[in-house]
Design a protein around this motif. Structure first.
Motif, PDB file in Angstrom:
ATOM      1  N   PRO A   1     -20.895 -10.923 -26.128  1.00 35.33           N
ATOM      2  CA  PRO A   1     -21.563 -11.079 -27.423  1.00 35.33           C
ATOM      3  C   PRO A   1     -22.643 -10.032 -27.663  1.00 35.33           C
ATOM      4  N   ASN A   2     -23.213  -9.505 -26.589  1.00 29.83           N
ATOM      5  CA  ASN A   2     -24.266  -8.493 -26.718  1.00 29.83           C
ATOM      6  C   ASN A   2     -24.299  -7.679 -25.431  1.00 29.83           C
ATOM      7  N   GLU A   3     -25.250  -6.776 -25.344  1.00 30.58           N
ATOM      8  CA  GLU A   3     -25.336  -5.884 -24.196  1.00 30.58           C
ATOM      9  C   GLU A   3     -25.878  -6.576 -22.954  1.00 30.58           C
ATOM     10  N   HIS A   4     -26.305  -7.831 -23.087  1.00 31.36           N
ATOM     11  CA  HIS A   4     -26.931  -8.522 -21.962  1.00 31.36           C
ATOM     12  C   HIS A   4     -25.980  -9.442 -21.199  1.00 31.36           C
ATOM     13  N   TYR A   5     -24.822  -9.757 -21.760  1.00 30.56           N
ATOM     14  CA  TYR A   5     -23.952 -10.728 -21.081  1.00 30.56           C
ATOM     15  C   TYR A   5     -22.485 -10.377 -21.300  1.00 30.56           C
ATOM     16  N   THR A   6     -21.723 -10.472 -20.225  1.00 29.71           N
ATOM     17  CA  THR A   6     -20.260 -10.382 -20.285  1.00 29.71           C
ATOM     18  C   THR A   6     -19.683 -11.497 -19.422  1.00 29.71           C
TER      19      THR A   6
ATOM     20  N   ILE B   1     -30.071  -7.754 -17.492  1.00 32.82           N
ATOM     21  CA  ILE B   1     -31.376  -8.292 -17.875  1.00 32.82           C
ATOM     22  C   ILE B   1     -32.196  -7.236 -18.604  1.00 32.82           C
ATOM     23  N   ASN B   2     -32.322  -6.050 -18.025  1.00 34.60           N
ATOM     24  CA  ASN B   2     -32.982  -4.914 -18.663  1.00 34.60           C
ATOM     25  C   ASN B   2     -32.462  -3.648 -18.007  1.00 34.60           C
ATOM     26  N   ASP B   3     -33.132  -2.521 -18.242  1.00 30.70           N
ATOM     27  CA  ASP B   3     -32.636  -1.266 -17.696  1.00 30.70           C
ATOM     28  C   ASP B   3     -32.676  -1.219 -16.180  1.00 30.70           C
ATOM     29  N   ASN B   4     -33.461  -2.096 -15.570  1.00 30.58           N
ATOM     30  CA  ASN B   4     -33.619  -2.047 -14.116  1.00 30.58           C
ATOM     31  C   ASN B   4     -32.926  -3.186 -13.376  1.00 30.58           C
ATOM     32  N   TRP B   5     -32.718  -4.305 -14.042  1.00 31.75           N
ATOM     33  CA  TRP B   5     -32.233  -5.489 -13.339  1.00 31.75           C
ATOM     34  C   TRP B   5     -30.940  -6.005 -13.974  1.00 31.75           C
ATOM     35  N   SER B   6     -30.047  -6.419 -13.110  1.00 35.02           N
ATOM     36  CA  SER B   6     -28.809  -7.070 -13.544  1.00 35.02           C
ATOM     37  C   SER B   6     -28.418  -8.106 -12.490  1.00 35.02           C
ATOM     38  N   ALA B   7     -27.562  -9.041 -12.893  1.00 37.43           N
ATOM     39  CA  ALA B   7     -27.137 -10.097 -11.979  1.00 37.43           C
ATOM     40  C   ALA B   7     -25.681 -10.446 -12.266  1.00 37.43           C
ATOM     41  N   ASP B   8     -25.037 -11.021 -11.264  1.00 39.27           N
ATOM     42  CA  ASP B   8     -23.635 -11.401 -11.379  1.00 39.27           C
ATOM     43  C   ASP B   8     -23.438 -12.742 -10.673  1.00 39.27           C
TER      44      ASP B   8
ATOM     45  N   ASN C   1     -15.145 -20.450  -3.717  1.00 42.55           N
ATOM     46  CA  ASN C   1     -16.187 -19.456  -3.467  1.00 42.55           C
ATOM     47  C   ASN C   1     -17.202 -19.475  -4.598  1.00 42.55           C
ATOM     48  N   LEU C   2     -18.462 -19.260  -4.248  1.00 39.09           N
ATOM     49  CA  LEU C   2     -19.533 -19.106  -5.231  1.00 39.09           C
ATOM     50  C   LEU C   2     -20.434 -17.971  -4.753  1.00 39.09           C
ATOM     51  N   LYS C   3     -20.696 -17.017  -5.629  1.00 42.96           N
ATOM     52  CA  LYS C   3     -21.479 -15.844  -5.251  1.00 42.96           C
ATOM     53  C   LYS C   3     -22.500 -15.519  -6.337  1.00 42.96           C
ATOM     54  N   LEU C   4     -23.730 -15.257  -5.906  1.00 44.35           N
ATOM     55  CA  LEU C   4     -24.784 -14.767  -6.793  1.00 44.35           C
ATOM     56  C   LEU C   4     -25.249 -13.427  -6.250  1.00 44.35           C
ATOM     57  N   ALA C   5     -25.175 -12.398  -7.094  1.00 40.82           N
ATOM     58  CA  ALA C   5     -25.588 -11.051  -6.703  1.00 40.82           C
ATOM     59  C   ALA C   5     -26.602 -10.535  -7.708  1.00 40.82           C
ATOM     60  N   VAL C   6     -27.612  -9.855  -7.217  1.00 39.63           N
ATOM     61  CA  VAL C   6     -28.657  -9.254  -8.055  1.00 39.63           C
ATOM     62  C   VAL C   6     -28.740  -7.779  -7.699  1.00 39.63           C
ATOM     63  N   GLU C   7     -28.912  -6.923  -8.726  1.00 38.13           N
ATOM     64  CA  GLU C   7     -29.010  -5.484  -8.490  1.00 38.13           C
ATOM     65  C   GLU C   7     -30.243  -4.921  -9.204  1.00 38.13           C
ATOM     66  N   ARG C   8     -30.981  -4.116  -8.455  1.00 42.30           N
ATOM     67  CA  ARG C   8     -32.155  -3.414  -8.994  1.00 42.30           C
ATOM     68  C   ARG C   8     -31.855  -1.930  -8.999  1.00 42.30           C
TER      69      ARG C   8
ATOM     70  N   PRO D   1     -33.908   8.600  -3.511  1.00 46.40           N
ATOM     71  CA  PRO D   1     -32.587   8.732  -2.907  1.00 46.40           C
ATOM     72  C   PRO D   1     -31.662   7.556  -3.184  1.00 46.40           C
ATOM     73  N   PHE D   2     -32.228   6.403  -3.553  1.00 47.81           N
ATOM     74  CA  PHE D   2     -31.403   5.223  -3.774  1.00 47.81           C
ATOM     75  C   PHE D   2     -31.150   5.015  -5.260  1.00 47.81           C
ATOM     76  N   SER D   3     -29.911   4.839  -5.608  1.00 50.82           N
ATOM     77  CA  SER D   3     -29.583   4.543  -7.001  1.00 50.82           C
ATOM     78  C   SER D   3     -29.840   3.081  -7.326  1.00 50.82           C
ATOM     79  N   SER D   4     -29.669   2.197  -6.314  1.00 49.64           N
ATOM     80  CA  SER D   4     -29.892   0.778  -6.566  1.00 49.64           C
ATOM     81  C   SER D   4     -29.981   0.023  -5.254  1.00 49.64           C
ATOM     82  N   LEU D   5     -30.465  -1.200  -5.354  1.00 49.56           N
ATOM     83  CA  LEU D   5     -30.481  -2.159  -4.258  1.00 49.56           C
ATOM     84  C   LEU D   5     -29.757  -3.406  -4.732  1.00 49.56           C
ATOM     85  N   GLU D   6     -28.787  -3.857  -3.935  1.00 43.46           N
ATOM     86  CA  GLU D   6     -28.070  -5.096  -4.230  1.00 43.46           C
ATOM     87  C   GLU D   6     -28.392  -6.131  -3.147  1.00 43.46           C
TER      88      GLU D   6
END
Length: 970
Positions: A306-311, A386-393, A478-485, A491-496
């Motif tokens: 529906p928007n850029e924040h959720y799929t 969530i924003n330019d720095n944070w996302s979750a799955d 299975n149930l999985k929660l993942a967060v990415e910064r 040197p690091f593109s992200s932390l999961e």
């Protein structure tokens, strides 16, 4: 053959070196042409467009415009697969659909078996299970859209023929794991990915229809089988509400035939009194098998953005298949039966290769096997930006399989317990391993339902047949929660980081019955020893010299009351056979993703760790010591077991971009393979062997037992991989939209050919030894179905108890080379031609306690090679493929470190395909296709003692042909 494959490997290496040289010359010769491309690229840069990939490599650009990379055909599949491999942050192999609903190859298992480092094993005439880097299906796992899959077998190994290939857009095989890969396998992880509708730029739909036949006539005609079949599938993809909602729907209807010539010699005893110390065939079980597998499959995917924040994405699949086998033939009890070998035989190098047996009482078999299975999958994926720095799955998935089998044996012959007429039969061991015979009796006269060899005498019944009816239920949640910064610098593109929890339950239950002629007992005088039946003449074994016999429907004989089932008890079969297992796994993890430079060398990849806390539980039964036989039952008592453990699985994947076209990949990881689920079964099965009643050798005694181990832990491995990859071109020069740049690997770096050489070393520890054994006194189990007279004849109450333990260690190591070469890189007039050559050399060693001499990992082939030559131009496509696998040795260690060897014969199988696609006019979008598989009609054999003449299994499946049409709606 081995020299030929080595020559092919040498040719591949030479071609690669020649190509590199000619490619460099071609670069210099076409510099002027590239100025236009460079100019276009400069315009992009002036406009502020990002023209580089994440690792700093230049994205290709040209005048070619793709709508969501709408390329088609086999070359497009290669280019997309190459792009997936090139852009991956670990070491992978991949295959992509030629168009929606059409993976290259006969089936998904066949397609995967052609990838570097993989080999496929044929079951019932169909490619079914995979070997990765020499390790069998128990050492790898399968995912659908990231969700781990259950199995329709009684273990963990996934049968890939249970998945319609039309469902999948891409299949990625992870040869090196990463910390965020949940459900990873020890040797590799196969992730099958369905079509995501919102990743398509427009609606798509396709229909595929094929007619299939086997070149062998029906060996065993009957209800539910045929040597002809079909496959009809369709896929529809659409988007709605301004491309914020999308739907994928797919159906697959299939009738897949197989014809199998099957021969299974009992073994090769040495008869010093008659055969002068030479080995001679002890007997053989022979069938002509007609097999048909029918499947109905459904796929549905719903996406909402529906928007850029959720799929949100929901995937659902349903697969219902039924396999029927009519297996008709004859069992020949020879040296290990009542037959007598006559003088005048021919012997060569310790084996009698031809001769004559007299006093033969064969067992005529009319068997029926049926498998019905249903597989369900549900996956719900929620991505939050969530924003330019944070996302979750947040992902939840559920996989479930139920399976029911009926394996029915029915016997007929010349009379009860060798009392009827006997036959004289000549035999010849042919050069291809086939036992060819020449009987003198007409097996269409005087045949009755009976127990021709008296096999049921030890159980006081006339055994005119047998029924195994197992039922398996397997489900996994299975149930999985993942967060990415994400990081904008450094040197690091992200932390999961995240956590996953899974729970798996599997139950196995089997009903077993003797088929008798009325149900009475021999000792009670109520057993019927023979019964007439209505049959018809058939020739299922004409290929081995038995011209004809009487065939009948055993289900009809059960229905009319001629064959009556009675439960098994105290027999040589597994008692008890039922078990349940439960497994709970909690997996927290974290992973750092790299994207940086070391001087002029780009560096990307990841490193992290999984921690797995596992609780497992098993429940079964065992025979109660001292229990007396009451009627046809024996007392069983429950047995349970459980354990828990923690395992830490670190992993690192580093990709060094040496140049724009050269990558060097290094990976190191600790991986595990959980025990087979039947090995986690705590049941103790007590066997009785009436033919060994008087034996005083505990290793060959009346009593023996085996069971599982609920405290069994996984096989562990330290897995190291290196890979050098050179990509011959910067891609096909596709100019892609911004959406394509995000969604398409092909747009990010392009496809094209490549040369890769890699090596791997897998250090195995806590390897599960399936046959650790010790001696046990079974006195407390007497009488165990024996009469007082038989108890007096008992040679010893000692016997062996065997079961699995984590006491093995060893390694698997190997190297592989791959050349994916479009010939236009050598010379432009060869545009459209190309080849894919891959070869894999593997070595292994296993050591079990009590035997310091290493043995080979069961199921490992030293050489695996695949080659494909293809041509595609103006809608026309043609290709031919060869898959080669060398013989591999399977060895197990038994009591007193005894070793049993069995070798699976190698060889090549050839497939070919030709098609034409109309790209204009009223037939625009229509493809006509013809293909053949197993064109070499390869013979599958296993043998013992490193002697290909001592065959244990001999099968031939015939050639398979398909013709069909595919229509892609424009």
């Amino acid at each position: 053959m081995l020299n030929l494959k080595r020559n092919l490997l040498s040719a591949a290496l030479a071609s690669a070196m020649f190509m590199v040289a000619t490619h460099a010359q071609a670069d210099a010769a076409t510099a002027a042409g590239q100025q236009s491309s460079d100019s276009s690229q400069s315009s992009d840069q002036a406009a502020g467009k990002d023209t580089k990939t994440a690792d700093g490599k230049q994205r290709p650009s040209s005048a070619t415009k793709l709508q969501s990379v709408e390329v088609s055909g086999f070359i497009s599949s290669l280019e997309n697969s190459t792009a997936v491999k090139r852009n991956a942050d670990s070491i992978v192999e991949a295959v992509s659909a030629e168009q929606i609903g059409k993976l290259p190859g006969v089936s998904i298992a066949d397609t995967l078996g052609r990838l570097p480092g993989l080999a496929v094993q044929t079951v019932s005439g169909r490619p079914q299970v995979l070997t990765i880097h020499g390790l069998g299906p128990d050492f790898s796992t399968a995912l659908v859209n990231g969700g781990q899959q259950v199995s329709t077998s009684n273990n963990r190994d996934v049968q890939f023929d249970q998945y319609p290939s039309s469902w999948f857009n891409t299949v990625v095989v992870h040869l090196s794991p990463s910390a965020n890969l949940i459900g990873q396998g020890l040797a590799g992880t196969v992730d099958m990915q369905t079509i995501r509708p919102l990743e398509k730029s427009k609606p798509e739909a396709a229909l595929n229809a094929r007619y299939v036949w086997n070149d062998m006539s029906e060996l065993s005609p009957g209800k539910g089988v045929s040597n002809k079949g079909y496959n009809l599938n369709g896929v529809w993809v659409n988007q709605f509400a301004d491309h914020t909602m999308g739907v994928t729907l797919g159906v697959d209807f299939e009738s897949n035939p197989a014809e199998i010539q099957h021969q299974a010699p009992w073994g090769y005893p040495t008869d010093n009194s008659v055969a002068a110390g030479n080995g001679v065939v002890g007997g053989a079980k022979n069938y002509g098998i007609s097999d048909t597998m029918k499947r109905n499959g459904l796929l549905a995917t719903f996406q909402w953005e529906p928007n850029e924040h959720y799929t949100g994405t929901i995937d659902m699949t349903y697969d219902n298949f039924k396999e029927v086998q009519q297996a008709k033939g004859m069992e020949l009890p020879l040296a290990w039966g009542s037959a007598t070998l006559q003088p005048g035989y021919t012997a060569s190098n310790g084996l009698i290769t031809s001769g004559t047996y007299t006093t033969l009482s064969p067992v005529i078999r009319n068997d029926y096997n049926q498998t019905s299975a249903r597989v369900y999958n549900l996956n719900w994926d929620n991505k939050f930006h969530i924003n330019d720095n944070w996302s979750a799955d947040l992902v939840g998935n559920y996989s479930r399989a139920t399976r029911r089998d009926i394996n029915l044996e029915s016997y007929s012959g010349l009379g009860f317990n060798k009392s009827g007429p006997t036959d004289t039969i000549g035999f010849v061991e042919q050069g291809n391993g086939l036992l060819y015979v020449n009987p003198s009796y007409d097996y269409t006269n005087g045949i009755v339902l009976t127990d021709p060899q008296g096999w049921g005498g030890g159980n006081d019944v006339v055994q005119a047949g047998f029924i195994n009816a197992p039922h398996t239920v397997d489900y996994l949640a299975n149930l999985k929660l993942a967060v990415e910064r994400d990081f904008v610098s450094g040197p690091f593109s992200s932390l999961e980081f995240g956590v996953a929890r899974s729970e798996r339950h599997k139950t196995y239950h089997i009903d077993q019955s003797f088929l008798t002629l009325g149900g009475g007992t021999i000792s009670g005088g109520s057993a019927v020893t023979s019964a007439p039946f209505s049959g018809s003449t058939c020739s299922p074994l004409a290929w081995m010299g038995i011209s004809r016999q009487l065939c009948y429907d055993p289900l009809a004989e059960i229905a009319n009351g001629t064959l009556v089932g009675v439960p098994t008890f105290g027999s040589s079969l597994n008692t008890p056979p039922d078990w349940k297992t439960k497994e709970k796994v909690l997996t927290p993890y974290f992973q750092f993703n790299l994207d940086t430079y070391l001087g002029n060398v780009s560096l990307r990849g990841n490193f992290g760790v999984q921690m797995q806390h596992t609780s497992q539980y098993g429940e079964g039964e065992r025979v109660a010591p001292g229990s007396a036989v009451t009627g046809n039952t024996i007392t069983l008592i429950p047995v349970k077991g459980s354990t828990s453990y923690n395992k830490y699985l670190p992993s690192a994947n580093l990709i060094f971009g040496l140049t724009q076209d050269d990558d060097f990949r290094v990976s190191a990881a600790r991986t595990l393979a959980r025990p087979r689920m039947d090995q986690m079964n705590p049941s103790v099965t007590v066997h009785s062997h009436i033919d060994k009643l008087a034996s005083t050798d505990p290793n060959q005694a009346y009593f023996s037992a085996d069971g599982g181990n609920a405290k069994l832990k996984p096989t562990m491995a330290d897995n190291y991989n290196v890979s050098y990859e050179h990509y011959f071109s910067g891609g096909s020069g596709f100019q892609c939209s911004s959406s394509d740049q995000k969604n398409s690997d092909l747009c990010r770096t392009g496809g094209g050919g490549y040369f890769a050489v890699s090596g791997y070393f897998i250090a195995l520890h806590d390897y599960i030894n399936p046959n650790s054994a010790f001696l046990y006194d079974f006195s407390s189990f007497l009488p165990f179905g024996l009469t007082p007279a038989q108890v007096a004849q008992l040679g010893t109450t000692l016997g062996t108890v065997s079961g699995p333990l984590n006491n093995g260690r060893g390694y698997v190591k190997g190297a592989q080379v791959t050349l994916n070469l479009p010939f236009n890189l050598i010379a432009q007039p060869l545009d459209g031609f190309g080849t894919i050559l891959t070869a894999n050399r593997t070595k292994s060693s296993l050591v079990y306690p009590g035997n310091p001499n290493p043995i080979t990992v069961p199921g490992l082939s030293k050489w695996v090679a695949n080659g494909t030559l293809y041509y595609q131009h103006a809608g026309f496509e043609a290709r031919i493929s060869d898959s080669y696998r060398s013989s591999f040795l399977g060895e197990v260690s038994g009591i007193s470190a005894s070793r049993i060897e069995q070798t699976v014969g190698g060889g090549s199988t050839y497939d070919a395909q030709v098609s034409y696609t109309f790209d204009h006019g009223p037939l625009n979008g229509l493809t006509v296709i013809a293909q053949g598989s197993n064109l070499s009609n390869k013979i599958f054999t296993t043998y013992q003692n490193n002697d290909p003449r001592q065959v244990l299994t001999w099968e031939r499946y015939g050639r398979r042909y398909e013709v069909g049409v595919s229509y892609k709606f424009q």
